[in-house]
Motif scaffolding. Structure first.
Motif, PDB file in Angstrom:
ATOM      1  N   LEU A   1      23.213  15.973  68.539  1.00 48.40           N
ATOM      2  CA  LEU A   1      24.382  15.254  68.046  1.00 48.40           C
ATOM      3  C   LEU A   1      25.617  15.997  68.546  1.00 48.40           C
ATOM      4  N   ILE A   2      26.544  15.275  69.166  1.00 50.97           N
ATOM      5  CA  ILE A   2      27.774  15.911  69.659  1.00 50.97           C
ATOM      6  C   ILE A   2      28.906  15.626  68.670  1.00 50.97           C
ATOM      7  N   ALA A   3      29.463  16.681  68.095  1.00 42.82           N
ATOM      8  CA  ALA A   3      30.569  16.539  67.136  1.00 42.82           C
ATOM      9  C   ALA A   3      31.842  17.125  67.730  1.00 42.82           C
ATOM     10  N   HIS A   4      32.989  16.476  67.475  1.00 42.85           N
ATOM     11  CA  HIS A   4      34.287  16.889  68.019  1.00 42.85           C
ATOM     12  C   HIS A   4      35.076  17.678  66.976  1.00 42.85           C
ATOM     13  N   TYR A   5      35.747  18.731  67.414  1.00 42.06           N
ATOM     14  CA  TYR A   5      36.547  19.541  66.490  1.00 42.06           C
ATOM     15  C   TYR A   5      37.695  18.704  65.933  1.00 42.06           C
ATOM     16  N   TYR A   6      37.879  18.754  64.609  1.00 43.09           N
ATOM     17  CA  TYR A   6      38.919  17.981  63.932  1.00 43.09           C
ATOM     18  C   TYR A   6      40.055  18.868  63.441  1.00 43.09           C
ATOM     19  N   GLY A   7      39.709  19.966  62.720  1.00 41.20           N
ATOM     20  CA  GLY A   7      40.745  20.838  62.180  1.00 41.20           C
ATOM     21  C   GLY A   7      40.231  21.629  61.006  1.00 41.20           C
TER      22      GLY A   7
ATOM     23  N   GLY B   1      39.640  21.578  57.100  1.00 44.68           N
ATOM     24  CA  GLY B   1      39.558  20.641  55.983  1.00 44.68           C
ATOM     25  C   GLY B   1      40.041  19.267  56.399  1.00 44.68           C
ATOM     26  N   ASN B   2      40.980  18.705  55.621  1.00 45.20           N
ATOM     27  CA  ASN B   2      41.510  17.371  55.937  1.00 45.20           C
ATOM     28  C   ASN B   2      42.698  17.402  56.899  1.00 45.20           C
ATOM     29  N   ASP B   3      43.125  18.623  57.271  1.00 43.33           N
ATOM     30  CA  ASP B   3      44.289  18.753  58.150  1.00 43.33           C
ATOM     31  C   ASP B   3      43.869  18.793  59.617  1.00 43.33           C
ATOM     32  N   LYS B   4      44.340  17.799  60.377  1.00 42.38           N
ATOM     33  CA  LYS B   4      44.022  17.747  61.814  1.00 42.38           C
ATOM     34  C   LYS B   4      44.754  18.864  62.538  1.00 42.38           C
ATOM     35  N   LYS B   5      44.068  19.493  63.504  1.00 42.92           N
ATOM     36  CA  LYS B   5      44.673  20.638  64.180  1.00 42.92           C
ATOM     37  C   LYS B   5      44.417  20.547  65.682  1.00 42.92           C
TER      38      LYS B   5
ATOM     39  N   THR C   1      30.215   0.475  61.990  1.00 48.84           N
ATOM     40  CA  THR C   1      30.798   1.778  62.311  1.00 48.84           C
ATOM     41  C   THR C   1      30.200   2.871  61.426  1.00 48.84           C
ATOM     42  N   THR C   2      30.051   4.039  62.010  1.00 51.23           N
ATOM     43  CA  THR C   2      29.580   5.203  61.258  1.00 51.23           C
ATOM     44  C   THR C   2      30.545   6.343  61.514  1.00 51.23           C
ATOM     45  N   SER C   3      31.011   6.956  60.430  1.00 53.13           N
ATOM     46  CA  SER C   3      31.924   8.089  60.539  1.00 53.13           C
ATOM     47  C   SER C   3      31.325   9.260  59.769  1.00 53.13           C
ATOM     48  N   VAL C   4      31.145  10.379  60.467  1.00 51.81           N
ATOM     49  CA  VAL C   4      30.475  11.545  59.871  1.00 51.81           C
ATOM     50  C   VAL C   4      31.424  12.746  59.897  1.00 51.81           C
ATOM     51  N   LYS C   5      31.503  13.455  58.759  1.00 49.65           N
ATOM     52  CA  LYS C   5      32.246  14.716  58.697  1.00 49.65           C
ATOM     53  C   LYS C   5      31.247  15.852  58.572  1.00 49.65           C
TER      54      LYS C   5
ATOM     55  N   HIS D   1      36.304  25.061  58.861  1.00 51.14           N
ATOM     56  CA  HIS D   1      36.541  24.120  59.971  1.00 51.14           C
ATOM     57  C   HIS D   1      35.730  22.833  59.820  1.00 51.14           C
ATOM     58  N   ARG D   2      36.308  21.752  60.342  1.00 54.48           N
ATOM     59  CA  ARG D   2      35.656  20.436  60.254  1.00 54.48           C
ATOM     60  C   ARG D   2      35.480  19.834  61.647  1.00 54.48           C
ATOM     61  N   PHE D   3      34.317  19.223  61.847  1.00 51.20           N
ATOM     62  CA  PHE D   3      33.998  18.469  63.058  1.00 51.20           C
ATOM     63  C   PHE D   3      33.693  17.033  62.636  1.00 51.20           C
TER      64      PHE D   3
END
Length: 699
Positions: A215-221, A223-227, A401-405, A411-413
Motif C-alpha cells: 500500500l502506498i501512502a502519501h505524507y500529509y502532515g 495530525g490534522n494539520d497539512k504540512k 471513494t475510499t479515504s484512509v488515514k 505524523h499522518r499519511f
C-alpha cells in the motif's frame, strides 16, 4: 365558363455560402430559387477609415471588390421573384449581411416582398419550419455589428500608422487583438519573473497483514494539520522521527462521488476541447465545423448539414433534439443511462431561439454511420461533437471513494482511491479530467489492520510557474474576461500569429520580440485600449446594442474623443523622437557600408542601408554584456526559427549554453553559477541551489 390561370409563385432565397444552395433548393422544391451572396457584399473601404467623423460617425460602405458580378446576377433574380427571403447566418454578422443585401440589391426594407428567415441547421425540417416564421431584419443586431466594425476600424486606422512609424510598416493594432497580445505578454512576464520554490514528497510503502501487494501512502502532515516538506533537512528529520514507529490505520471512510455530465459545446468549449483532444488550431476547428454545418453529401440522404450553427455561446438545446437524444440513449444504452428528468419535456424556454448549443442535427447519423462520407478531420470533429452532445443527455458517473488515514507517531499519511461503480456518460465521452487515481485498496482494510513498514520513497520537486498559453487556454481566458465573442476568438488569434506578434511551438504560444515591441508601445501610448476591463465593458455595451437598450452611435460618440486625444498625444511624443535606423559597427561584406538594425517578421535583423541596390542582410545578435559561463564568449539574445527569444553563446554550435531567462553579469555566492534576471529579483540558474536575492543585493 373560362377559368383564368393563376401565376405560380416564384420565391428567391439568398444564403451566404454556395455550399448550402443545393441542399436548401432540394428541401424547398420547385417554387424556390436559391442563390448565395458569398459572404459580405459591402464593407468600409480599405483606402481610408471610411467613417465620417464630422457627420454623426456615419459609415461609408462600398461594394467589396469582386462582388459586382455576384450582385448583378442577384439583381436579375430579384426582379423575377415575387418574394425575396434573406437567409444569411443566424447571428449579428449574418443580420448585417442581410441588411447590406437590401441596399446593394436596391430592395425596399419595408416592402412585404422582402423578409428575413433564420435556421440553426441545414436540415429539411429546420428549413421548412423557418420558412413559416419570416420576420423583418433586426436592426438592433445590425447596429451591434456596425458598432463593432466602426470601433475596430477607428482603432486600427488610427493606431496602425503610429506602429509603422515607430517599429515597421505592415503592422496593425486592433481593439481585441491588442488586448489578447497583452494577456499573452503579461503571462510571459509572469513566467519569466517566477522563482521556483523547493519542496519534497514523501511516500511510505506499507504491507497490510496477509496481503502481498504493498500500500502506498502519501505524507500529509502532523495530525490534522497539512504540512509541506520544504527541504532535504526537514525530510531527513521526519524520516528519522518515524524510525521504529508503528504505522496504524486511524480512520477509513467510504463514500460516493458523482461526476455530472458535461454541457453540450459552445463555440468556445468546442475550440478548447478540439485543441486538447485533436490538436486542432482554433482556425482549423472553425473551418471544419463550417463544413459540417453547411452540409456533407451522405449517399442516399443527399446533402445534409451534420451540426447546428457553430457560432454560439448558448448551451440550450431544442426540445425536439432532447427527445431524440433520450430515445437514442434508451434504445442503445438503457433507461439507467438517461439523465435524471431527461424524459420530461421542458415546459418553458425560447423555442424559436436561434442560438442553440453545437450539436448533431440528427442523432441517428452516428459517427460510424457517416464515417465513409467524411474526411479524417471532419470525422474526428464530428465524433467529438456527437459524443459530447450524447454525454450531455446522460446520467452522471458514480464512483466509490475510499479515504484512509494512517498515523505513525505524530505524523499522518493518507491513501485515497476511487473506483467506478457506474460509468454513466463516460460510456461515450471522456476527457483528461475524468482520469481518476487508481490505487488498489483491499476491502479488508480497517482500523484493526496491522501494517508493516517496507520502505520510504521521496523526491525533490520545485513549484512551477503558470503554464504558457495555448490556443485553448487563451480562448478560455478571453471568454472568462468577457473579451471578444464566439465569432472573434479564432480570427483574433490568427491575426496576431499572422503579424508575427506571437509564435506557436508545440501547443504553447510565445510572444516574439516584435510582439514585445508592439505591446510595449500600446501599453505606453494607449493604456485604455489594452485595458482588459475597458474592453470587457465595451463588449457589454455591444451586447446592449443587440438587445436594443443602447444606441450604437452613442457608444461611438463616447469612445472616439478619448481615442483621438490618445493618438494626438502619441504623435506629439513621437515627433520628439527622431525615428532612424540604428547604425551598427557591422560592415556589409557586399558593399562595405555600416549595416543598420531593422525589424523583420520575427524581430530585429541587420540590413544594408544601400537597399535596393544592395540587398545584403544578416542575423542580428544583440549582446547583453554578459560572458558565457562555459567558454567566456559573449552571450547574445537569439530567436528560435519561429521567433521565440532565448539567450545563448555567440560561439554556438561549439558552445551549447542557452537559457530562456536573461542572464546577468553576476555569480551566485552560494554555488558559483550564473544568475538570472527575474523581475525585481535575481535567481541562481542552478535550480537545485535555489539562491534568490534582490537585484541590488549582489555587487
Amino acid at each position: 365558363m373560362a377559368t383564368s390561370k393563376t401565376k405560380s409563385s416564384n420565391s428567391l432565397l439568398i444564403v451566404e455560402s454556395p455550399t448550402k444552395v443545393k441542399a436548401i433548393k432540394k428541401f424547398l422544391g420547385s417554387g424556390y430559387e436559391v442563390a448565395a451572396s458569398n459572404g459580405h457584399v459591402r464593407d468600409l473601404p480599405r483606402s481610408s477609415m471610411g467613417v465620417d467623423i464630422e457627420h454623426d460617425f456615419e459609415p461609408k460602405y462600398i461594394t467589396i471588390r469582386g462582388k459586382g458580378d455576384i450582385l448583378a446576377q442577384l439583381r436579375k433574380q430579384v426582379k423575377k421573384a415575387d418574394k425575396v427571403y434573406l437567409a444569411t447566418d443566424p447571428d449579428r454578422e449574418g443580420e448585417a449581411i442581410s441588411w447590406h443585401l437590401v441596399s446593394a440589391l436596391k430592395l425596399n426594407e419595408a416592402d412585404a416582398k422582402v423578409q428575413r428567415v433564420t435556421f440553426n441547421e441545414i436540415t429539411k425540417n429546420a428549413v421548412k419550419e423557418a420558412m413559416k416564421h419570416p420576420r423583418d431584419i433586426d436592426m438592433n443586431l445590425v447596429d451591434a455589428q456596425q458598432a463593432r466594425r466602426v470601433l475596430d476600424r477607428m482603432v486600427g486606422y488610427s493606431i496602425s500608422p503610429l506602429l509603422w512609424n515607430k517599429i515597421k510598416r505592415g503592422l496593425s493594432a486592433g481593439r481585441v487583438q491588442s488586448v489578447a497580445l497583452r494577456i499573452i505578454a503579461d503571462r510571459e512576464e509572469e513566467i519569466d519573473s517566477f522563482i521556483p520554490t523547493e519542496y519534497w514528497s514523501l511516500d511510505v510503502k506499507l504491507l497490510p497483514e496477509g496481503e502481498k501487494k504493498p500500500l502506498i501512502a502519501h505524507y500529509y502532515g502532523v495530525g490534522n494539520d497539512k504540512k509541506e516538506i520544504s527541504s532535504k533537512e526537514e525530510l531527513d528529520k521526519i524520516c528519522a522521527s518515524l524510525k521504529g514507529k508503528n504505522f496504524v490505520v486511524s480512520d477509513v471512510k467510504k463514500g460516493e462521488r458523482t461526476k455530472k455530465a458535461p454541457l453540450p459545446f459552445t463555440t468556445s468549449t468546442l475550440q478548447q476541447e478540439a485543441s486538447k483532444a485533436l490538436n486542432f488550431s482554433t482556425q482549423k476547428t472553425m473551418r471544419v465545423a463550417q463544413q459540417l454545418y453547411e452540409g456533407i453529401e451522405l449517399g442516399k440522404q443527399g446533402t445534409v448539414g451534420l451540426i447546428t450553427y457553430l457560432r454560439t455561446d448558448s448551451t440550450r438545446v431544442s426540445d425536439e433534439a432532447v427527445a431524440s437524444a433520450n430515445e437514442y440513449i434508451k434504445n442503445n444504452f438503457g433507461d439507467k443511462y438517461l439523465a435524471e428528468g431527461a424524459s420530461t419535456k421542458k415546459s418553458e424556454g425560447k423555442i424559436q431561439d436561434a442560438h442553440e448549443a453545437i450539436r448533431p442535427t440528427v442523432v441517428d447519423n452516428t459517427p460510424v454511420a457517416v464515417k465513409e462520407y467524411l474526411s479524417r478531420d471532419q470525422f474526428r470533429l464530428y465524433q467529438l461533437i456527437w459524443r459530447r452532445f450524447m454525454a450531455s443527455r446522460m446520467a452522471a458517473a458514480k464512483y466509490e471513494t475510499t479515504s484512509v488515514k494512517i498515523d505513525a507517531g505524530e505524523h499522518r499519511f493518507t491513501v485515497a482511491a476511487s473506483k467506478t461503480v457506474f460509468d454513466g456518460f463516460l460510456n461515450v465521452y471522456t476527457d483528461e479530467d475524468d482520469k481518476v487515481e487508481k490505487n488498489e485498496i483491499t476491502k479488508k482494510l480497517d482500523t484493526n489492520t496491522k501494517l508493516s513498514f517496507d520502505s520510504f520513497d521521496f523526491a525533490q520537486h520545485f513549484t512551477q510557474p503558470a503554464p504558457h498559453y495555448t490556443e485553448a487556454s487563451l480562448v478560455h481566458d478571453l471568454e472568462a474576461l468577457g473579451i471578444g465573442r464566439p465569432s472573434t476568438y479564432a480570427p483574433t488569434i490568427s491575426t496576431i500569429m499572422a503579424r508575427h506578434y506571437i509564435t506557436k511551438e508545440n501547443k504553447s504560444l510565445f510572444i516574439t520580440e516584435l510582439g514585445q515591441a508592439v505591446n510595449k508601445m500600446m501599453n505606453d501610448a494607449f493604456p485604455q485600449i489594452v485595458d482588459v476591463n475597458f474592453t470587457s465593458n465595451m463588449e457589454a455595451l455591444l451586447d446592449g446594442i443587440a438587445e436594443g437598450t443602447v444606441k450604437w452611435k452613442t457608444v461611438i460618440e463616447n469612445f472616439y474623443p478619448d481615442l483621438d486625444k490618445a493618438v494626438k498625444d502619441a504623435e506629439k511624443e513621437m515627433e520628439k523622437i527622431q525615428v532612424q535606423d540604428e547604425v551598427t559597427d557591422e560592415i556589409c561584406d557586399v558593399c562595405g557600408r555600416n549595416m543598420v538594425i531593422k525589424y523583420g517578421p520575427h524581430g530585429k535583423f541587420l540590413a544594408c542601408p544601400g537597399f535596393p541596390e544592395c540587398k545584403n542582410t544578416k542575423p542580428y545578435f544583440e549582446k547583453i554584456g554578459v560572458s558565457c559561463p562555459k567558454c567566456g564568449k559573449d552571450i547574445v539574445m537569439k530567436r528560435t526559427r519561429k521567433g521565440r527569444i532565448y539567450y545563448g553563446c555567440i560561439g554556438n554550435p561549439e558552445c551549447d549554453f542557452m537559457t530562456w531567462q536573461k542572464p546577468v553579469d553576476k555569480k551566485c555566492p552560494k554555488c558559483g553559477s550564473i544568475m538570472l534576471s527575474k523581475s525585481n529579483k535575481l535567481a541562481c540558474s542552478n535550480q537545485e541551489c535555489g539562491f534568490v536575492c534582490g537585484k541590488d543585493e549582489l555587487k
